[in-house]
Design an enzyme around this catalytic site. Structure first.
Site, mmCIF file in Angstrom:
data_model
loop_
_atom_site.group_PDB
_atom_site.id
_atom_site.type_symbol
_atom_site.label_atom_id
_atom_site.label_comp_id
_atom_site.label_asym_id
_atom_site.label_seq_id
_atom_site.Cartn_x
_atom_site.Cartn_y
_atom_site.Cartn_z
ATOM 1 N N GLU A 273 10.811 -7.543 -8.866
ATOM 2 C CA GLU A 273 10.643 -6.449 -7.897
ATOM 3 C C GLU A 273 10.159 -6.985 -6.560
ATOM 4 O O GLU A 273 9.115 -6.562 -6.056
ATOM 5 C CB GLU A 273 9.623 -5.441 -8.431
ATOM 6 C CG GLU A 273 9.967 -4.843 -9.779
ATOM 7 C CD GLU A 273 8.856 -3.957 -10.332
ATOM 8 O OE1 GLU A 273 7.698 -4.075 -9.870
ATOM 9 O OE2 GLU A 273 9.147 -3.144 -11.207
ATOM 10 N N GLY A 275 9.640 -7.457 -2.680
ATOM 11 C CA GLY A 275 9.781 -6.665 -1.461
ATOM 12 C C GLY A 275 9.578 -7.577 -0.260
ATOM 13 O O GLY A 275 10.516 -7.977 0.427
ATOM 14 N N ARG A 276 8.315 -7.955 -0.078
ATOM 15 C CA ARG A 276 7.946 -8.749 1.093
ATOM 16 C C ARG A 276 8.748 -10.052 1.207
ATOM 17 O O ARG A 276 9.184 -10.409 2.294
ATOM 18 C CB ARG A 276 6.455 -9.093 1.000
ATOM 19 C CG ARG A 276 5.872 -9.670 2.271
ATOM 20 C CD ARG A 276 4.459 -10.203 2.025
ATOM 21 N NE ARG A 276 3.638 -9.341 1.222
ATOM 22 C CZ ARG A 276 2.807 -8.415 1.712
ATOM 23 N NH1 ARG A 276 2.685 -8.276 3.003
ATOM 24 N NH2 ARG A 276 2.097 -7.669 0.894
ATOM 25 N N CYS A 342 -4.820 6.384 20.383
ATOM 26 C CA CYS A 342 -6.226 6.603 20.726
ATOM 27 C C CYS A 342 -7.156 6.285 19.567
ATOM 28 O O CYS A 342 -7.754 7.180 18.958
ATOM 29 C CB CYS A 342 -6.407 8.041 21.197
ATOM 30 S SG CYS A 342 -5.524 8.293 22.719
ATOM 31 N N GLU A 343 -7.256 5.029 19.249
ATOM 32 C CA GLU A 343 -8.144 4.530 18.195
ATOM 33 C C GLU A 343 -8.518 3.103 18.580
ATOM 34 O O GLU A 343 -7.641 2.330 18.988
ATOM 35 C CB GLU A 343 -7.404 4.428 16.850
ATOM 36 C CG GLU A 343 -6.870 5.696 16.307
ATOM 37 C CD GLU A 343 -7.674 6.231 15.123
ATOM 38 O OE1 GLU A 343 -8.661 5.576 14.719
ATOM 39 O OE2 GLU A 343 -7.302 7.299 14.639
HETATM 40 N N1 LLP Z 1 6.342 -3.792 -7.687
HETATM 41 C C1 LLP Z 1 5.254 -3.009 -7.676
HETATM 42 C C2 LLP Z 1 4.909 -2.243 -8.874
HETATM 43 C C3 LLP Z 1 4.459 -2.932 -6.507
HETATM 44 O O1 LLP Z 1 3.387 -2.171 -6.514
HETATM 45 C C4 LLP Z 1 4.823 -3.676 -5.352
HETATM 46 C C5 LLP Z 1 4.033 -3.594 -4.134
HETATM 47 C C6 LLP Z 1 5.989 -4.473 -5.419
HETATM 48 C C7 LLP Z 1 6.711 -4.508 -6.600
HETATM 49 C C8 LLP Z 1 6.464 -5.290 -4.262
HETATM 50 O O2 LLP Z 1 5.562 -6.300 -3.960
HETATM 51 P P1 LLP Z 1 5.911 -7.441 -2.900
HETATM 52 O O3 LLP Z 1 7.024 -8.294 -3.479
HETATM 53 O O4 LLP Z 1 6.358 -6.793 -1.647
HETATM 54 O O5 LLP Z 1 4.679 -8.193 -2.754
HETATM 55 N N2 LLP Z 1 1.424 -2.449 2.237
HETATM 56 C C9 LLP Z 1 0.958 -3.738 1.794
HETATM 57 C C10 LLP Z 1 1.632 -4.169 0.516
HETATM 58 C C11 LLP Z 1 1.484 -3.182 -0.624
HETATM 59 C C12 LLP Z 1 2.203 -3.622 -1.867
HETATM 60 C C13 LLP Z 1 2.259 -2.542 -2.848
HETATM 61 N N3 LLP Z 1 3.012 -2.845 -4.020
HETATM 62 C C14 LLP Z 1 1.155 -4.726 2.921
HETATM 63 O O6 LLP Z 1 1.614 -4.355 3.988
HETATM 64 O O7 LLP Z 1 0.811 -5.893 2.766
#
Ligand code: LLP
Length: 417
Positions: A273, A275-276, A342-343
């Site tokens: 999974e 994302g980043r 405005c923060e």
């Molecule tokens: N799977 C689950 C169950 C998750 O909770 C997350 C991210 C991912 C996959 C994806 O994770 P990644 O590969 O992107 O690390 N907003 C925060 C990051 C929050 C991540 C939440 N869960 C930021 O900007 O750093």
């Protein structure tokens, strides 16, 4: 190779000068590189080609339709956490059999929608949720395919706000209780046990937490198998970090090197999974310098992108490299790069050394492709900004800038006023 590069002092996104995009679309604007997104997806695909696997892109990191479509076109699936993300995934053509649905608070309406859509599996986070799934599936005369999200109590060694795999956080089921949960699930008539899920945190820069967590999960799979509960899908979550500043996170191939031997001889389909690690360094945020201000103690560079457009610095104090869209020949300054909101917490960088810049010039905030636009808001009634995708010499608007009337769409003034 990084596809946001300078050529003759000018920043390019692939083969397009960022300045060209700005003149057509304006600022602030998110710019995504098609080839970078694809390369990052393929890094997972190639590393794990030797075993059955699905790379479910975490839509929470970037859910633009064009990005999801690109993932789907090249074999990717989707990791979703809401009905809205399910809608986006299906609309962009992700096959339902490649969608995994996580989150501690799925509503009845969302569960129905996901059952109807036939997603691959629900990553279940509590006993209440399991029973609710059983009840709803029963009413619909279907079976709910599930994995339990197991909390292996491993420290991912990352920022506490994006760490999830420790006992003190709300996520998952404690590993010691897992067998009991699976036994309960087996007794429920409308539940189909399919897999096991873990995700211990985000922006992980070391492999050891992955390996430690996986060891625990594999031991659990063996325990379950002894109880006559077979597991066919192992979802190891996302979490591989990226380079914002000087981090050296593992590449998916390094993860594969460690993980593949551990999986030998097992009949498991592996789900990722990420994302980043797919979207983060595939995007930048281009912003215009509105004003320069010399305070008594500090110099401020005031830009047209604010915390509502990119929340990460304000929320996590996170670092994003900031560089000029066109390099000048002037020296450097140390300044806070701040937005118009405005923060006091509205900043993109604090005490940062950047090349001296003038009013009307442009800056690029790097590594902004993940958790950038998706976390943006209309705070201060600021329209959501435009998104652009670049491929080679072409670029396309993949989300137009919001208008003022779109911001208030849906609002109504009641008769009693
Ligand atoms: N799977 C689950 C169950 C998750 O909770 C997350 C991210 C991912 C996959 C994806 O994770 P990644 O590969 O992107 O690390 N907003 C925060 C990051 C929050 C991540 C939440 N869960 C930021 O900007 O750093």
């Amino acid at each position: 190779m990084h596809l946001f590069q300078y050529k003759n002092g000018e920043l390019y996104a692939e083969d397009v000068p960022v300045r060209d995009i700005i003149s057509e679309v304006g600022t602030p604007v998110y710019i995504y590189s098609h080839d970078t997104l694809l390369r990052h997806l393929m890094a997972y695909e190639d590393a794990f080609r030797s075993i059955p696997h699905i790379t479910c892109f975490a839509l929470k990191s970037n859910s633009n339709a064009a990005v999801i479509k690109l993932m789907a076109k090249h074999g990717g699936g989707a990791d979703i956490v809401s009905g809205g993300e399910l809608f986006r995934a299906l609309r962009a053509g992700v096959p339902p059999g490649k969608i995994v649905y996580a989150g501690v608070g799925k509503t009845e309406e969302e569960i129905r929608y996901a059952l109807k859509s036939k997603v691959l599996m629900f990553n279940v986070e509590s006993e209440d949720e399991l029973k609710e799934l059983d009840r709803i599936a029963g009413g619909m005369r279907v079976k709910a395919p599930i994995a339990f999200r197991i909390n292996p109590d491993i420290d991912p060694l990352t920022h506490p706000y994006i760490s999830t795999g420790l006992k003190k956080y709300k996520f998952g089921i404690p590993i010691e209780d897992a067998v009991e949960y699976y036994k309960l699930a087996r007794r429920l008539r409308n539940i189909d046990i399919l897999g096991i899920h873990k995700h211990i945190g985000s922006q992980l820069t070391k492999i050891s937490p992955f390996v430690d967590a996986l060891k625990k999960i594999l031991a659990l799979i063996d325990k379950l198998s002894k109880q006559g509960i077979p597991i066919s899908y192992l979802d190891i979550g996302g979490g591989i970090g990226i380079t914002y500043k000087d981090e050296a996170p593992p590449h998916p191939s390094q993860l594969a090197q460690k993980v593949l031997p551990m999986l030998k001889g097992r009949q498991l389909t592996i789900v990722f999974e990420p994302g980043r690690s797919i979207a983060g360094n595939a995007g930048i945020l281009a912003t215009k310098v509105l004003y320069l201000k010399n305070g008594h103690k500090k110099q401020f560079v005031i830009v047209d992108a604010g915390m509502n457009d990119l929340m990460r610095p304000s929320l996590y104090d996170s670092y994003h490299h900031i560089q000029p869209v066109v390099k000048g020949r002037r020296g450097a300054i140390v300044a806070d790069v701040v937005g118009p909101v405005c923060e006091s917490g509205d900043f993109l960088a604090k005490g940062r050394e950047i090349p001296a810049i003038k009013r009307g010039e442009y800056l690029a905030v790097m590594s902004a492709g993940a958790y950038g636009f998706t976390m943006s808001s209309n705070y201060n009634s600021r329209p959501k900004i435009a998104e652009v995708m670049v491929k080679g010499k072409q670029f396309a608007l993949v989300r137009k800038r919001e208008t003022y009337s779109e911001i208030i769409k849906g609002e109504a003034i009641p008769d009693f006023i």
